[in-house]
Scaffold this motif. Structure first.
Motif, short mmCIF file in Angstrom:
data_model
loop_
_atom_site.label_atom_id
_atom_site.label_comp_id
_atom_site.label_asym_id
_atom_site.label_seq_id
_atom_site.Cartn_x
_atom_site.Cartn_y
_atom_site.Cartn_z
N LEU A 47 54.36 22.07 7.03
CA LEU A 47 55.00 20.66 7.17
C LEU A 47 54.71 19.69 8.28
O LEU A 47 54.57 18.61 8.22
CB LEU A 47 56.53 20.88 6.63
CG LEU A 47 57.16 19.45 6.12
CD1 LEU A 47 56.49 19.00 5.04
CD2 LEU A 47 58.88 19.91 6.00
N LYS A 48 54.76 20.50 9.40
CA LYS A 48 54.91 19.63 10.84
C LYS A 48 53.40 19.15 10.70
O LYS A 48 53.27 18.21 11.48
CB LYS A 48 55.17 20.50 11.93
CG LYS A 48 55.44 19.93 13.04
CD LYS A 48 55.90 20.91 14.11
CE LYS A 48 56.23 20.06 15.55
NZ LYS A 48 55.57 19.17 15.97
N GLU A 49 52.47 19.76 10.15
CA GLU A 49 51.04 19.06 10.35
C GLU A 49 51.06 17.73 9.85
O GLU A 49 50.08 17.08 10.28
CB GLU A 49 50.20 19.99 9.61
CG GLU A 49 49.52 21.49 10.44
CD GLU A 49 48.47 22.08 9.69
OE1 GLU A 49 47.45 21.20 9.36
OE2 GLU A 49 48.45 23.39 9.76
N PHE A 177 47.84 15.16 1.75
CA PHE A 177 48.41 16.22 0.65
C PHE A 177 48.74 17.40 1.24
O PHE A 177 47.93 18.13 2.22
CB PHE A 177 47.31 16.19 -0.26
CG PHE A 177 47.31 17.64 -1.44
CD1 PHE A 177 48.43 17.43 -2.36
CD2 PHE A 177 46.44 18.51 -1.41
CE1 PHE A 177 48.52 18.44 -3.08
CE2 PHE A 177 46.60 19.48 -2.35
CZ PHE A 177 47.81 19.45 -3.08
N LEU A 178 49.64 18.30 0.93
CA LEU A 178 49.85 19.42 1.52
C LEU A 178 50.27 20.38 0.31
O LEU A 178 51.20 20.04 -0.32
CB LEU A 178 50.96 19.39 2.45
CG LEU A 178 51.82 20.90 3.13
CD1 LEU A 178 50.85 21.79 3.29
CD2 LEU A 178 52.64 20.62 3.90
N ALA A 179 49.71 21.66 0.14
CA ALA A 179 50.18 22.51 -1.03
C ALA A 179 49.64 23.73 -0.57
O ALA A 179 48.74 24.07 0.14
CB ALA A 179 49.65 22.05 -2.19
N ASN A 180 50.05 24.94 -1.45
CA ASN A 180 49.62 26.20 -1.24
C ASN A 180 49.18 26.67 -2.59
O ASN A 180 49.87 26.28 -3.55
CB ASN A 180 50.48 27.24 -0.40
CG ASN A 180 51.73 27.28 -1.05
OD1 ASN A 180 52.41 26.75 -1.78
ND2 ASN A 180 52.27 28.61 -0.70
N PHE A 181 48.09 27.38 -2.59
CA PHE A 181 47.69 27.89 -4.08
C PHE A 181 47.74 29.38 -3.74
O PHE A 181 47.55 29.81 -2.79
CB PHE A 181 46.37 27.58 -4.13
CG PHE A 181 46.36 25.85 -4.20
CD1 PHE A 181 46.38 25.07 -5.29
CD2 PHE A 181 46.12 25.07 -3.15
CE1 PHE A 181 46.37 23.90 -5.43
CE2 PHE A 181 46.13 23.82 -3.25
CZ PHE A 181 46.34 23.18 -4.40
N LEU A 221 39.49 13.78 -1.56
CA LEU A 221 40.44 14.47 -0.39
C LEU A 221 39.41 15.15 0.55
O LEU A 221 38.69 15.90 0.03
CB LEU A 221 41.56 15.37 -0.99
CG LEU A 221 42.45 14.24 -1.98
CD1 LEU A 221 43.21 15.25 -2.87
CD2 LEU A 221 43.58 13.91 -0.88
N LYS A 222 39.71 14.90 1.85
CA LYS A 222 39.09 15.72 2.99
C LYS A 222 39.72 16.85 3.33
O LYS A 222 41.02 16.42 3.64
CB LYS A 222 38.57 14.72 3.78
CG LYS A 222 37.91 15.06 5.26
CD LYS A 222 37.50 13.67 6.00
CE LYS A 222 36.98 14.60 7.28
NZ LYS A 222 37.98 14.87 8.20
N LEU A 223 39.22 17.82 3.48
CA LEU A 223 39.94 19.00 3.84
C LEU A 223 40.33 19.06 5.40
O LEU A 223 38.99 18.98 6.27
CB LEU A 223 39.32 20.32 3.49
CG LEU A 223 39.04 20.46 2.01
CD1 LEU A 223 38.00 21.74 1.76
CD2 LEU A 223 40.53 20.83 1.38
N GLU A 224 41.48 19.00 5.92
CA GLU A 224 41.72 19.18 7.18
C GLU A 224 42.09 20.61 7.58
O GLU A 224 41.69 21.14 8.65
CB GLU A 224 42.94 18.22 7.79
CG GLU A 224 42.65 16.76 7.44
CD GLU A 224 43.82 15.79 7.89
OE1 GLU A 224 44.77 16.34 8.56
OE2 GLU A 224 43.66 14.72 7.76
#
Ligand code: SAM
Length: 247
Positions: A47-49, A177-181, A221-224
């Motif tokens: 989340l901090k990212e 965007f932030l999520a886990n899969f 979306l660009k992956l960071e």
């Protein structure tokens, strides 16, 4: 977390997935929420990212006069720790916090207030009950979309659809965007009594790392960050993603 690895893989999707997931979380919310406290730190680290990018600590922030960020949280659960942290760290922020479970949202309202007022006087939250697939937003209207351990409950095809929608909802050039899969590709994984709960029937699926990444890129979306990480508590593997909407 123990979702995909301890569940039995199935060749096909079961019937009535959404109704069954809702009924299960309504029944097991207190047990799930107590069990997952040990997983708070990994959520807060990722989340901090994004909060550091959305509201840099060195910014000249006059919370009362700044315009509210608009954030969507998919499958917010009981609102702790993520919604709570967003209300404070992104102030002023307006959060649409969605969940399919009435029980989870009741707990969230109890913890944070009808509109987050127990936590913040400058930030607000709308609790929106229902399937995340029913959500609608104007294009380019959101500063961030988050989904912690929630998109994994959608069937594979719906995961693709929601990622494409998220790409449209985020503001070009700045949206995050932030999520886990799931760490694994799987069409359908089922647990009959997840977390040893008699009413804990549960379902997950995963596109696999390569297809998740390709879908995100196709959605603009660009992956960071795109990282497989073994959960420290029980060793399940998750694919964590932070991505930014291209201009
Ligand atoms: C594993 S819990 C995670 C909750 C919270 N995000 C957290 O990190 O603790 C998954 C949450 O997603 C919700 N959920 C599952 N399927 C959903 C759907 N189709 N639409 C909205 N919420 C859903 C569940 O009710 C549950 O609260």
């Amino acid at each position: 977390m123990s979702e995909p690895t301890k569940a039995a893989s199935q060749p096909d999707e079961p019937q009535n997935i959404k109704a069954r997931i809702k009924a299960s979380y309504d029944a097991i919310a207190p047990a799930y929420n107590a069990w997952t406290v040990d997983h708070f730190s990994v959520r807060l680290r990722y989340l901090k990212e994004i909060t550091d990018q959305l509201r840099p600590a060195n910014a000249n922030s006059d919370a009362a006069s700044a315009s509210p960020l608009r954030v969507l949280e998919l499958g917010c659960g009981a609102g702790v720790p993520v919604t709570e942290k967003l209300l404070v760290d992104l102030a002023p922020v307006h959060i649409t916090a969605n969940d399919i479970s009435t029980g989870q949202l009741d707990l969230a309202r109890e913890a944070l207030g009808e509109h987050g007022e127990k936590i913040s006087t400058v930030s607000t939250v709308d609790w929106v009950e229902g399937d995340m697939m029913a959500l609608q937003f104007p294009d380019a209207s959101l500063d961030a979309v988050l989904g912690f351990y929630s998109v994994i409950h959608l069937p594979q095809e719906e995961q693709i659809t929601i990622l494409e929608r998220i790409g449209r909802w985020l503001k070009p050039g700045t949206g995050l965007f932030l999520a886990n899969f799931s760490g694994d590709e799987m069409k359908s994984a089922i647990a009959e009594t997840w977390l040893d709960q008699e009413k804990g029937w549960m379902y997950w699926s995963g596109l696999g790392v390569a297809k998740t990444e390709a879908t995100l890129q196709g959605a603009g979306l660009k992956l960071e960050t795109s990282k497989l990480e073994k959960d420290t508590v029980d060793g399940a593997m998750f694919h964590w993603v932070v991505a930014s909407r291209t201009a």
